[in-house]
Design a protein around this motif. Structure first.
Motif, mmCIF file in Angstrom:
data_model
loop_
_atom_site.group_PDB
_atom_site.id
_atom_site.type_symbol
_atom_site.label_atom_id
_atom_site.label_comp_id
_atom_site.label_asym_id
_atom_site.label_seq_id
_atom_site.Cartn_x
_atom_site.Cartn_y
_atom_site.Cartn_z
ATOM 1 N N TYR A 135 -7.198 55.667 20.959
ATOM 2 C CA TYR A 135 -8.344 55.246 20.140
ATOM 3 C C TYR A 135 -8.990 53.948 20.623
ATOM 4 C CZ TYR A 135 -6.952 58.993 17.096
ATOM 5 O OH TYR A 135 -6.657 60.239 16.626
ATOM 6 N N ASN A 140 -15.260 52.870 18.728
ATOM 7 C CA ASN A 140 -14.217 53.008 17.706
ATOM 8 C C ASN A 140 -14.004 51.675 17.011
ATOM 9 O OD1 ASN A 140 -13.893 55.669 18.350
ATOM 10 N ND2 ASN A 140 -11.898 55.424 19.339
ATOM 11 N N ARG A 141 -13.159 51.671 15.971
ATOM 12 C CA ARG A 141 -12.876 50.431 15.252
ATOM 13 C C ARG A 141 -11.387 50.104 15.316
ATOM 14 N NH1 ARG A 141 -16.638 51.117 9.907
ATOM 15 N NH2 ARG A 141 -15.874 49.013 9.476
ATOM 16 N N ASP A 144 -8.870 52.322 13.652
ATOM 17 C CA ASP A 144 -8.536 53.605 14.299
ATOM 18 C C ASP A 144 -7.277 53.451 15.142
ATOM 19 O OD1 ASP A 144 -10.884 54.751 13.240
ATOM 20 O OD2 ASP A 144 -12.066 54.035 14.946
ATOM 21 N N SER A 147 -4.162 52.650 12.702
ATOM 22 C CA SER A 147 -3.650 53.812 11.970
ATOM 23 C C SER A 147 -2.916 54.760 12.907
ATOM 24 C CB SER A 147 -4.766 54.531 11.211
ATOM 25 O OG SER A 147 -5.620 55.191 12.101
ATOM 26 N N ALA A 148 -3.380 54.875 14.148
ATOM 27 C CA ALA A 148 -2.695 55.754 15.107
ATOM 28 C C ALA A 148 -1.290 55.235 15.401
ATOM 29 C CB ALA A 148 -3.508 55.868 16.392
ATOM 30 N N LYS A 184 -6.134 51.649 8.200
ATOM 31 C CA LYS A 184 -6.881 52.876 7.899
ATOM 32 C C LYS A 184 -7.946 53.120 8.959
ATOM 33 C CE LYS A 184 -6.370 53.138 2.850
ATOM 34 N NZ LYS A 184 -4.982 52.682 2.995
ATOM 35 N N LYS A 185 -8.076 54.378 9.316
ATOM 36 C CA LYS A 185 -9.150 54.840 10.203
ATOM 37 C C LYS A 185 -10.511 54.366 9.702
ATOM 38 C CE LYS A 185 -7.903 59.369 12.125
ATOM 39 N NZ LYS A 185 -8.671 59.306 13.372
ATOM 40 N N HIS A 186 -11.447 54.214 10.607
ATOM 41 C CA HIS A 186 -12.856 53.906 10.288
ATOM 42 C C HIS A 186 -13.012 52.582 9.549
ATOM 43 C CE1 HIS A 186 -13.272 58.006 11.508
ATOM 44 N NE2 HIS A 186 -12.762 58.506 10.410
#
Ligand code: MF3
Ligand code: CO
Ligand code: CO
Length: 246
Positions: A135, A140-141, A144, A147-148, A184-186
């Protein structure tokens, strides 16, 4: 958040090569019976022989050229007369300054023969880093990546330390943004091409909670489960990340 020029990126690569050389020297040196101070001395000699300086020495009062963290010590272990024994795992974290640029990386090394459980712990820290790398890409942020790393670690049954994070890096060891190993994603800061960050999963075989010892540095797991650390300095690009300390 500071995007690096071509010249700055070249400086980051050179500093990172010093860190990698020092990690390799530590790995070769580590065997049952050596002290954590002796490991630190090998790191310091390697860094200085390459014309660089150890950034952690004197950083907020930290005394040494490396952090050497044994078994249930997660990070920031202060080198001492403690010897490492067959079956121990030892995390070595090194930051070096070369021509005004910082490189930062960490590995957990086995001492002699280690258990399958400890091997799996070490491999999972590395794999969690690479799960995060999927990610690390412009657009991307930070969340991302975070969270991965968290999902990979927890899916495999390990705890991910929350009290310490990865970070931007450049002329200073720690620059914005923070790069947590959970999230958290995004969400979080956007990644841009040329940004330089350290992604550094710190994972535990048990609970993620940690405490700082009375020396003000040593970070140990609350449940005394063993921990592993895997860190590289990375440049964000429009494609795959450039990992500088491999
Ligand atoms: N190298 C560590 C990091 O990954 C920082 C160590 S600071 C010290 O961010 F003072 F503990 F050495
Ligand atoms: Co580090
Ligand atoms: Co770091």
């Amino acid at each position: 958040m500071i995007v690096k020029t071509d010249k700055e990126r070249e400086g980051m690569r050179a500093a990172s090569r010093v860190v990698k050389a020092a990690l390799d020297a530590a790995e070769k040196f580590i065997k049952p019976g050596v002290t954590t101070s002796e490991i630190d001395a090998v790191v310091e000699q390697t860094i200085r022989s390459l014309g660089a300086t150890p950034s952690t020495k004197g950083f907020e009062g930290y005394p040494n050229a490396s952090c050497v963290s044994v078994n249930d010590v997660v990070v920031h272990g202060i080198p001492s007369l403690q010897t490492v024994k067959d079956g121990d795992i030892v995390s070595v974290d090194i930051t070096a300054l070369l021509n005004g640029y910082q490189g930062d990386a960490a590995r957990t090394f086995p001492v002699g023969n280690i258990s399958d459980a400890d091997k799996k712990l070490i491999d999972t820290a590395q794999a969690a880093f690479f799960a995060g790398m999927e990610y690390v890409k412009a657009g991307n942020r930070v969340g991302d990546v975070s969270s991965a790393v968290q999902l990979y670690t927890e899916l495999h049954g390990y705890g991910v330390v929350r009290a310490l994070t990865g970070h931007g890096i450049g002329h200073k060891m720690h620059e914005p943004p923070e790069v947590p190993n959970f999230g958290k994603k995004h969400t979080g800061a956007p990644l841009r091409a040329g940004l330089c960050i350290c992604v550094e999963p710190m994972i535990t075989a048990g609970d993620w909670r940690v405490f700082i010892e009375r020396d003000g540095w040593t970070v140990r797991t609350a449940d005394r489960s063993r921990a592993a650390h895997y860190e590289n300095t990375v440049i964000v690009t429009d494609g795959a990340p450039e990992i500088l300390t491999l």
